[in-house]
Motif scaffolding. Structure first.
Motif, mmCIF file in Angstrom:
data_model
loop_
_atom_site.group_PDB
_atom_site.id
_atom_site.type_symbol
_atom_site.label_atom_id
_atom_site.label_comp_id
_atom_site.label_asym_id
_atom_site.label_seq_id
_atom_site.Cartn_x
_atom_site.Cartn_y
_atom_site.Cartn_z
ATOM 1 N N CYS A 27 -40.594 4.107 -30.012
ATOM 2 C CA CYS A 27 -39.533 4.408 -29.872
ATOM 3 C C CYS A 27 -39.296 6.149 -30.395
ATOM 4 C CB CYS A 27 -39.216 3.828 -31.345
ATOM 5 S SG CYS A 27 -39.626 2.044 -31.614
ATOM 6 N N ALA A 28 -38.348 6.621 -30.747
ATOM 7 C CA ALA A 28 -38.345 7.965 -31.244
ATOM 8 C C ALA A 28 -38.739 8.433 -32.130
ATOM 9 C CB ALA A 28 -36.899 9.327 -30.276
ATOM 10 N N ASP A 29 -38.695 7.614 -33.210
ATOM 11 C CA ASP A 29 -38.687 7.411 -34.212
ATOM 12 C C ASP A 29 -40.516 6.904 -34.724
ATOM 13 O OD1 ASP A 29 -39.470 7.458 -37.316
ATOM 14 O OD2 ASP A 29 -37.076 7.644 -37.682
ATOM 15 N N PRO A 30 -40.661 7.293 -35.034
ATOM 16 C CA PRO A 30 -42.750 7.332 -35.034
ATOM 17 C C PRO A 30 -42.782 6.072 -36.126
ATOM 18 C CG PRO A 30 -43.216 9.087 -36.100
ATOM 19 C CD PRO A 30 -41.582 8.564 -35.525
ATOM 20 N N ARG A 47 -34.432 4.090 -26.838
ATOM 21 C CA ARG A 47 -36.301 5.065 -27.933
ATOM 22 C C ARG A 47 -34.707 4.758 -29.452
ATOM 23 N NH1 ARG A 47 -39.347 9.666 -25.566
ATOM 24 N NH2 ARG A 47 -40.747 9.405 -27.106
ATOM 25 N N PRO A 81 -42.082 15.251 -46.474
ATOM 26 C CA PRO A 81 -40.987 14.781 -45.949
ATOM 27 C C PRO A 81 -41.539 13.873 -45.192
ATOM 28 C CG PRO A 81 -41.292 17.435 -45.635
ATOM 29 C CD PRO A 81 -42.520 16.394 -47.031
ATOM 30 N N LEU A 82 -40.260 13.138 -44.796
ATOM 31 C CA LEU A 82 -40.943 11.448 -43.635
ATOM 32 C C LEU A 82 -41.636 10.820 -43.653
ATOM 33 C CD1 LEU A 82 -40.195 13.309 -40.524
ATOM 34 C CD2 LEU A 82 -38.879 12.422 -41.343
ATOM 35 N N ASN A 163 -54.399 6.394 -40.880
ATOM 36 C CA ASN A 163 -53.415 6.648 -40.089
ATOM 37 C C ASN A 163 -51.690 5.498 -40.231
ATOM 38 O OD1 ASN A 163 -52.515 6.671 -37.160
ATOM 39 N ND2 ASN A 163 -52.428 4.785 -36.967
ATOM 40 N N THR A 200 -53.155 -1.094 -34.521
ATOM 41 C CA THR A 200 -52.286 -0.393 -35.728
ATOM 42 C C THR A 200 -51.598 -0.434 -36.087
ATOM 43 O OG1 THR A 200 -51.719 1.337 -34.220
ATOM 44 C CG2 THR A 200 -54.167 1.704 -34.715
ATOM 45 N N HIS A 201 -51.146 0.269 -37.069
ATOM 46 C CA HIS A 201 -49.719 -0.673 -38.064
ATOM 47 C C HIS A 201 -49.501 -1.829 -38.503
ATOM 48 C CE1 HIS A 201 -49.160 3.618 -35.636
ATOM 49 N NE2 HIS A 201 -48.159 4.070 -36.121
#
Lengths: 226, 566
Positions: A27-30, A47, A81-82, A163, A200-201
């Motif tokens: 993905c472009a956006d993490p 992506r 931000p984000l 993380n 992760t995630h």
């Protein structure tokens, strides 16, 4: 078959994880893959987050327009931000800048006029996540949980938040843990993903845990669950 | 507008300082203003180098240098030829569109990490920076010191504004040299139009860069060489070399043909070396190779850059076709040549055999050809040809303009100039129309995050990132393209990257998402490619995951806090 079995080693409490190739395009956006509205949002080959995956059946569908996060009220102080904003029926929690380069957690109740610091002070109070009435966040490495309906509060001693955010599903929580060699995932129901390399995630949905490993989305089911 | 005014003030000040380096006779020459400007820039570089070494490079220092230099303008007075203002006006009109870049946000990668980024860092640290953590600071910094002076007392646009004025000075000098050395104003005008209608040159005018100021130094050198002014020649050559080493090739050609015999040439060479040598001595004092960062890296050995990556290929047939391809296949948006030239830059040289025996043309032809050949051997991006471009344009103009002695031929010639400009300007419109959208949104968010969150005294390791000028914090390791400084640091500190970053003083790391493509480096073996490109990037991600705290993440960048572990 969109789903291919993956060889696993060293799993104590999970059935062998599988790679979800259908949802493993980078993905472009993490922030993706992520859970929204009960569906797992992943990315296509461009992506963009257009792939939808049912977390139980793993059925895949695609939308024409990429996923976007629901808007939230204008918050003061401004969220970083984000950074994620956790929205519950009882209010909204978000991360704003602390006094140094640390983060503080702010809360705006649905019935209250003024935002208040929910958790501040030294260290990072961040990564707010919500499920039903439960709000959880990372408080200087530990996980704090608050039932916004009953007022019940708990803390899980650990050292996470370095993380990705933890994940919450009702009272079930999972989070990243640094070990001597790599990153593993621990849950508060003893569900552990500990494999060579970094896991992760985490995204927890019932008995199933989604996570990322080598840029792929994986799915593991707790051992013995139907 | 303040930046533009400050840039003009800096040019006037540099003339004020530099005129004191000229002899009385030289001060009365028609190009005295340009030699004074070049001398002033060189002088500032040397003074600023000393100030930086002793740690007093500050806005106050910049103001003092500019102010005192400006006072030097009044006595003694230079000869200003009566037509100079008209020439400057024409030059200004030809490159006026470059002001869009001056007033817009910083757009060029080089200006962000080097020409503006490095001066801003030097102002933050009050001194020179260098070594493997700041490799670009170990180059000769004549031009960057000038940018530092104006940035110290002005806004960020002051640096590109100064460059725009230097571009105007270069184009004015081109017009003037056409008149002085070839006897026709039209020669200079023709060359100036060829340059200004080459996208590569025009786009560069409004960015803080080094190629056009290098070309300015080279033009001064050839003027001095033809006129037999040794002192001015040495100053000009030192100016060009201490801005960019690629000046060496055309300067060698000029030097070979310089008036005055070998004793004069040796004196000029010695004078040039003496004036550039402080930068080499500085490197030696700092235990670096004199030519660092272009060579002399501590182990592990890495190539600083890969010329094979650029251009149309390195086989014999590629060189045969190179002139055609660099004129007609080059595009500003592809990495092969990354630019566009007016075709007459080379086509006007075709009748060269007709004038070869004419002594007046000899230094121009020799310097142009050596510059062109050296460019073809190095990275073949067209902007690297800019230092030799005015020589090529003037030589070509001097050859073809006198051939058009009949009205019909004049029509053909000026028609070719006009038609060629349509080809040469390809890509310009797109560049200038897109200028105000230049910085990516995700970079803007990164910058906002860093300014809002990171402490004033933070020191950021810029890993695979060139956003140096955007972030107002002390930094190490900013890099571009092949990211040699970052890759070298990661390879040198394999297994203890986070600890090494902390040891180097970094409190935070900005990491740009990087994706080295195998196809970009086909001349590197697969194992070497993995070892030197992909593995260091992967190992960095692993090291930060295990040893640092992720504070921010966007589609293009991550920010980490580096905390010493017990």
């Amino acid at each position: 078959m969109l789903i291919t079995a993956f060889v696993v080693m060293g799993l104590a409490t999970a059935d062998p994880p599988i790679v979800l190739y259908a949802a493993s395009s980078l993905c472009a956006d993490p922030r993706y893959p992520a859970l929204d509205g009960g569906l797992l949002i992943a990315c296509d080959k461009r992506r963009l987050p257009t792939v939808r995956l049912h977390p139980e059946t793993l059925d895949k569908s695609e939308t024409e327009t990429p996923h976007s996060w629901p808007s939230h009220p204008i918050l003061l102080p401004h969220p970083r931000p984000l950074s994620p904003v956790a929205q519950l029926q009882a209010g909204v929690a978000w991360v704003a800048n602390g006094k140094a380069d640390d983060a503080d957690l702010w809360w705006l109740g649905s019935d209250a006029g003024a935002p208040v610091i929910l958790d501040g002070g030294p260290g990072d109070q961040h990564h707010p996540i919500a499920s039903g009435d439960w709000l959880a966040w990372v408080s200087a490495g530990e996980i704090a949980i608050w039932n916004t309906a009953t007022g019940e509060k708990r803390r899980i001693p650990t050292n996470t938040g370095f993380n990705a955010a933890p994940t919450i599903d009702g009272e079930l929580l999972c989070w990243e843990v640094r070990t001597q060699d790599d990153i593993d995932i621990h849950c508060n129901d003893k569900f552990i993903i500990a494999r060579p390399g970094h896991q992760t995630h985490p995204i927890r949905v019932g008995e199933r845990l989604f996570f990322r490993e080598n840029d792929r989305l994986m799915s593991a089911r707790k051992k013995g669950s139907p | 507008m303040i930046g533009l005014a400050l840039g003009l003030f800096a040019v006037i000040s540099a003339i004020g300082a530099g005129q004191h380096l000229l002899s009385d006779a030289a001060r009365k020459s028609p190009t005295a203003w340009a030699h004074a400007l070049g001398g002033g820039l060189l002088l500032w570089g040397l003074i600023g180098g000393v100030a930086g070494k002793i740690g007093v490079l500050s806005p106050g220092f910049g103001g003092a240098v500019l102010g005192l230099s400006a006072l030097g303008y009044f006595r003694p007075r230079l000869l200003i030829p009566p037509r100079l203002w008209a020439m400057a006006l024409i030059a200004g009109l030809l490159i006026a569109v470059g002001l869009i870049d001056v007033f817009g946000p910083l757009d060029g990668a080089d200006e962000r990490y080097l020409h503006v980024g490095l001066p801003l860092q030097m102002l933050l640290e009050h001194g020179l920076l260098g070594g493997p953590l700041h490799p670009n600071g170990s180059r000769p910094l004549t031009l960057q010191i000038a940018y530092t002076l104006v940035l110290g007392i002005g806004e960020v646009s002051a640096a590109p504004a100064l460059h725009w004025w230097l571009s105007l000075a270069t184009l004015t000098l081109v017009i003037q040299l056409g008149r002085l050395h070839f006897g026709k104003l039209h020669v200079g005008l023709f060359a100036a139009v060829v340059l200004a209608t080459s996208t590569t040159f025009l786009v560069s005018t409004g960015q803080a860069a080094s190629d056009i100021p290098t070309a300015f130094g080279i033009l001064l050198a050839i003027d001095a060489a033809i006129c037999g002014r040794a002192r001015q020649g040495a100053i000009a050559a030192a100016l060009a070399l201490s801005i960019k080493y690629t000046a060496a090739a055309p300067l060698f050609g000029i030097w070979l043909c310089a008036k005055g015999g070998w004793s004069t040439r040796i004196k000029v060479a010695a004078g040039t070396i003496i004036m550039v040598s402080p930068w080499w001595i500085r490197n030696l004092i700092e235990n670096l190779h004199p030519l660092f960062p272009f060579t002399g890296w501590p182990l592990p050995q890495l190539s600083f850059e890969y010329p094979q990556k650029y251009g149309a290929g390195r086989d014999l047939i590629d060189f045969v076709w190179l002139p055609w391809r660099m004129l007609f296949e080059a595009r500003p948006d592809t990495r092969m040549f990354l630019g566009r030239l007016h075709p007459l830059v080379l086509l006007a040289l075709l009748p060269m055999p007709m004038v070869w025996k004419n002594q007046r043309f000899r230094p121009w032809i020799v310097a142009s050809l050596i510059g062109l050949i050296a460019w073809s051997i190095g990275p073949q991006w067209l902007r690297y040809l800019i230092p030799s471009l005015p020589l090529l344009a003037l030589t070509g103009a001097a050859i073809v303009v006198p051939l058009a002695h009949r009205t019909s031929l004049k029509t053909v010639l000026w028609g070719a100039l006009l038609l060629g400009s349509l080809s040469g300007l390809q890509g310009s419109r797109r560049h200038f129309m897109n200028q105000n959208n230049a910085p990516m949104q995700s970079t803007q968010i990164l910058v906002k995050f860093c300014h809002e969150v990171l402490p004033e005294d933070a020191r950021i390791a810029m890993l695979f990132s060139w956003a140096s000028a955007d972030i107002n914090r002390a930094q190490i390791l900013g890099s571009l393209d092949d990211h040699t400084p970052t890759r070298h640091f990661l390879l040198r500190n394999r297994g203890r990257v986070v600890e090494a970053l902390i040891d180097a003083g970094a409190t935070h790391a900005v990491v740009r998402k990087v994706n080295f493509l195998r196809g970009t480096y086909p001349f590197v073996g697969i194992h070497q490619f993995r070892r030197e490109f992909t593995e260091p990037a992967q190992q960095l991600d692993d090291a930060l995951l295990m040893g640092a705290d992720l504070l921010f993440q966007s589609p293009t960048h991550r920010v980490y806090r580096l905390t010493p572990r017990p």
